[in-house]
Write a protein that holds these residues in place. Structure first.
Motif, PDB file in Angstrom:
ATOM      1  N   SER A  21       9.841  32.541 111.388  1.00 56.93           N
ATOM      2  CA  SER A  21       8.692  31.657 111.174  1.00 56.93           C
ATOM      3  C   SER A  21       7.837  32.084 109.992  1.00 56.93           C
ATOM      4  O   SER A  21       6.926  31.361 109.589  1.00 56.93           O
ATOM      5  CB  SER A  21       7.834  31.607 112.440  1.00 56.93           C
ATOM      6  OG  SER A  21       7.246  32.872 112.700  1.00 56.93           O
ATOM      7  N   GLN A  22       8.101  33.259 109.442  1.00 56.96           N
ATOM      8  CA  GLN A  22       7.298  33.748 108.330  1.00 56.96           C
ATOM      9  C   GLN A  22       7.848  33.244 106.992  1.00 56.96           C
ATOM     10  O   GLN A  22       9.063  33.192 106.802  1.00 56.96           O
ATOM     11  CB  GLN A  22       7.281  35.275 108.320  1.00 56.96           C
ATOM     12  CG  GLN A  22       6.524  35.878 109.481  1.00 56.96           C
ATOM     13  CD  GLN A  22       6.564  37.386 109.463  1.00 56.96           C
ATOM     14  OE1 GLN A  22       7.439  37.985 108.838  1.00 56.96           O
ATOM     15  NE2 GLN A  22       5.627  38.012 110.146  1.00 56.96           N
ATOM     16  N   ASN A  55       2.147  35.842 105.449  1.00 61.83           N
ATOM     17  CA  ASN A  55       2.875  36.045 106.708  1.00 61.83           C
ATOM     18  C   ASN A  55       1.932  36.081 107.901  1.00 61.83           C
ATOM     19  O   ASN A  55       2.247  35.563 108.973  1.00 61.83           O
ATOM     20  CB  ASN A  55       3.695  37.325 106.639  1.00 61.83           C
ATOM     21  CG  ASN A  55       4.921  37.200 105.752  1.00 61.83           C
ATOM     22  OD1 ASN A  55       5.379  36.092 105.485  1.00 61.83           O
ATOM     23  ND2 ASN A  55       5.441  38.315 105.287  1.00 61.83           N
ATOM     24  N   GLU A  64      -0.744  34.444 108.218  1.00 60.21           N
ATOM     25  CA  GLU A  64      -1.266  33.104 108.478  1.00 60.21           C
ATOM     26  C   GLU A  64      -0.375  32.292 109.397  1.00 60.21           C
ATOM     27  O   GLU A  64      -0.763  31.216 109.861  1.00 60.21           O
ATOM     28  CB  GLU A  64      -1.487  32.366 107.154  1.00 60.21           C
ATOM     29  CG  GLU A  64      -2.697  32.881 106.382  1.00 60.21           C
ATOM     30  CD  GLU A  64      -2.809  32.294 104.984  1.00 60.21           C
ATOM     31  OE1 GLU A  64      -2.310  31.171 104.767  1.00 60.21           O
ATOM     32  OE2 GLU A  64      -3.386  32.965 104.110  1.00 60.21           O
ATOM     33  N   VAL A  65       0.819  32.797 109.699  1.00 62.99           N
ATOM     34  CA  VAL A  65       1.666  32.160 110.711  1.00 62.99           C
ATOM     35  C   VAL A  65       1.015  32.298 112.091  1.00 62.99           C
ATOM     36  O   VAL A  65       1.170  31.430 112.957  1.00 62.99           O
ATOM     37  CB  VAL A  65       3.073  32.803 110.717  1.00 62.99           C
ATOM     38  CG1 VAL A  65       3.892  32.326 111.913  1.00 62.99           C
ATOM     39  CG2 VAL A  65       3.802  32.497 109.422  1.00 62.99           C
ATOM     40  N   TYR A  66       0.266  33.381 112.291  1.00 64.02           N
ATOM     41  CA  TYR A  66      -0.315  33.688 113.597  1.00 64.02           C
ATOM     42  C   TYR A  66      -1.814  33.408 113.675  1.00 64.02           C
ATOM     43  O   TYR A  66      -2.339  33.158 114.752  1.00 64.02           O
ATOM     44  CB  TYR A  66      -0.089  35.166 113.934  1.00 64.02           C
ATOM     45  CG  TYR A  66       1.299  35.664 113.619  1.00 64.02           C
ATOM     46  CD1 TYR A  66       2.402  35.211 114.332  1.00 64.02           C
ATOM     47  CD2 TYR A  66       1.515  36.578 112.592  1.00 64.02           C
ATOM     48  CE1 TYR A  66       3.679  35.662 114.044  1.00 64.02           C
ATOM     49  CE2 TYR A  66       2.791  37.038 112.292  1.00 64.02           C
ATOM     50  CZ  TYR A  66       3.861  36.573 113.018  1.00 64.02           C
ATOM     51  OH  TYR A  66       5.129  37.016 112.718  1.00 64.02           O
TER      52      TYR A  66
END
Length: 469
Positions: A175-176, A204, A206-208
């Motif tokens: 997902s990154q 990366n 900002e995916v979470y």
């Protein structure tokens, strides 16, 4: 890369991330399991077995009391030092444990630190920092049991969960936008996107989390570091544990405040030393500290960030927002480098010696500082490599199993190494013979070859050659 900046920088209590924070997290997880599976009321007794390095140096590292707190349901990120003191005093006075008290309806049972079974010479297959926990009913039947490993930096792994962890990592990586596990891949992302290392790490993250959440979270981490340092400056006397190590930070601070009223750059070394000592004195006394990436190395990054925010060109003219921008960029860069050590080697002193703790932190700090001082991506990588190259082979042999000698001074020395490494890298053009990946692999192999006497077992080095008095 599935490790977050907020995995590498976490809030906990001292003195050790692998021997205090990790075991408390493991016991907290076990307590939560008992609540989830509704075993609390039926539990009449506990069996806790502690293995390898955790058993060998557990007394000085607060491992056993940390497990007790975790079994009561306390989380190392939430509990305050005053709560720690209160609960431990009551446990010692009554000989009773309030099982799962902080994560559900607790139950009082007879259980003391002395009831834990220690196996200092037995190493479980997964890692030297192993522990087994079991809840038993009144007839002695096992209601629940788990084996945990504290693998460094407060990270824990539950035996049997490896496949699930691997699947979660694979999902997170997919997902990154810019996954990486090596410096080569990280530099490749920087080259193709034109972003800095901090920029790749932020993308990366900002995916979470949102950008605002990342910034707010990192500034919170920094504030805890500042609070840790400030707390140490107010605490005089000697450190706990029996070695009678005198706290130096308060006295040094008073002296520096008199000698350097105008923050003369000539005193930068003294201030860096002070910050590193202060943070690690607070850690050694069981205070609230940030793993960066471990507790034993917690003073290095705050000390080098102090240098960055006070002695970088133009720092005296920055407003609050500009200073915060520097802190965020520094920590994102340092975290990206920390990911490489966690993915390719280890940050556990019990696994690879202090090169994995202080060496990794020095490398992370050097890269972060090189970024702040205007270094190119190649110069940042070079700075991180230089710092680790000159920490290779560093042993972990704390006297009395306490994170005091040589740990506290070692943080100050490593902070200076990080600053020097960044300056050396910036004097060059980023081209160098040894890559960061090569030095990380070398650190890992050196750790494998290192005698267990020098890997946080208190069986060699200063731990046996210096009298504890």
């Amino acid at each position: 890369m599935a490790i977050s900046v907020f995995d590498l920088f976490t809030v906990g209590i001292g003195p050790s991330s692998s021997h205090t924070v990790g075991p408390m997290r493991a016991a907290h997880a076990f307590a939560a399991k008992l609540v989830r599976e509704e075993h609390v009321e039926a539990t009449a007794n506990l069996r806790v077995d502690v293995y390898g390095s955790l058993a060998a140096t557990g007394r000085g590292h607060g491992t056993f009391t940390a497990i007790m707190l975790g079994l009561e349901g306390y989380d190392p990120e939430e509990i305050l030092p005053a709560e720690v003191d209160e609960r431990l005093e009551e446990m010692a006075a009554t000989g009773k444990l309030q099982l799962c008290k902080a994560v559900g309806s607790g139950k009082e049972i007879d259980y003391k630190v002395e009831d834990m079974i220690q196996h200092p010479l037995t190493i479980l297959p997964r890692h030297t920092n192993g522990m087994k926990m079991a809840a038993l009913d009144a007839a002695g039947n096992v209601l629940a049991e788990d084996t945990y490993y504290s693998v460094g930096g407060g990270f824990i792994v539950r035996e049997g969960a490896e496949d699930k962890i691997a699947a979660n990592i694979e999902e997170a990586v997919s997902s990154q936008p810019y996954p990486f596990t090596t410096a080569a891949k990280l530099l490749e992302h920087c080259a193709t996107t034109g972003m800095s290392i901090a920029g790749v790490m932020a993308a990366n993250e900002e995916v979470y989390r949102t950008k605002d959440e990342i910034r707010e979270g990192l500034l919170h981490i920094w504030q805890v570091m500042e609070d840790c340092k400030d707390s140490a400056l107010e605490r005089e006397g000697v450190l706990p544990g029996g070695l009678k190590v005198r706290r130096r930070a308060p006295e040094w601070h008073k002296r520096l405040a008199k000698e350097d009223k105008d923050r003369d750059p000539v005193y930068w070394q003294e201030w860096v030393n002070l910050v590193a000592l202060a943070v690690n004195e607070e850690n050694a006394s069981g205070g609230r500290v940030v793993t960066a990436p471990t507790n034993g190395a917690a003073g290095i990054i705050p000390a080098v960030m102090f240098y960055a925010t006070h002695y970088a060109p133009g720092a005296q003219y920055w407003n609050q927002e500009e200073r915060e921008d520097v802190i965020v960029r520094f920590m994102l860069t340092a975290a990206a480098i920390g990911v490489l050590y966690k993915e390719q080697a280890s940050i556990s002193g019990a696994e690879v010696g202090c090169q994995g703790e202080v060496g990794s932190a020095s490398s992370m700090a050097a890269g972060g500082l090189a970024e702040i001082l205007g270094g190119t991506v190649d110069q940042v990588e070079n700075a991180a490599e230089i710092a680790m190259e000159h920490n290779l082979g560093l042993t972990c042999d704390p006297i009395g199993g306490l994170v005091q000698i040589p740990c506290i001074e070692r943080n100050a020395i490593a902070a200076s190494k990080a600053i020097n490494a960044a300056k050396m890298a910036l004097m060059g053009d980023g081209k160098h013979h040894v890559t960061l990946d090569e030095v990380i692999i070398t650190m890992r192999e050196t750790g494998k070859d290192m005698s267990d006497k020098y890997k946080e077992t208190a069986m060699g080095g200063l731990a046996v050659n210096v009298i504890e008095c």
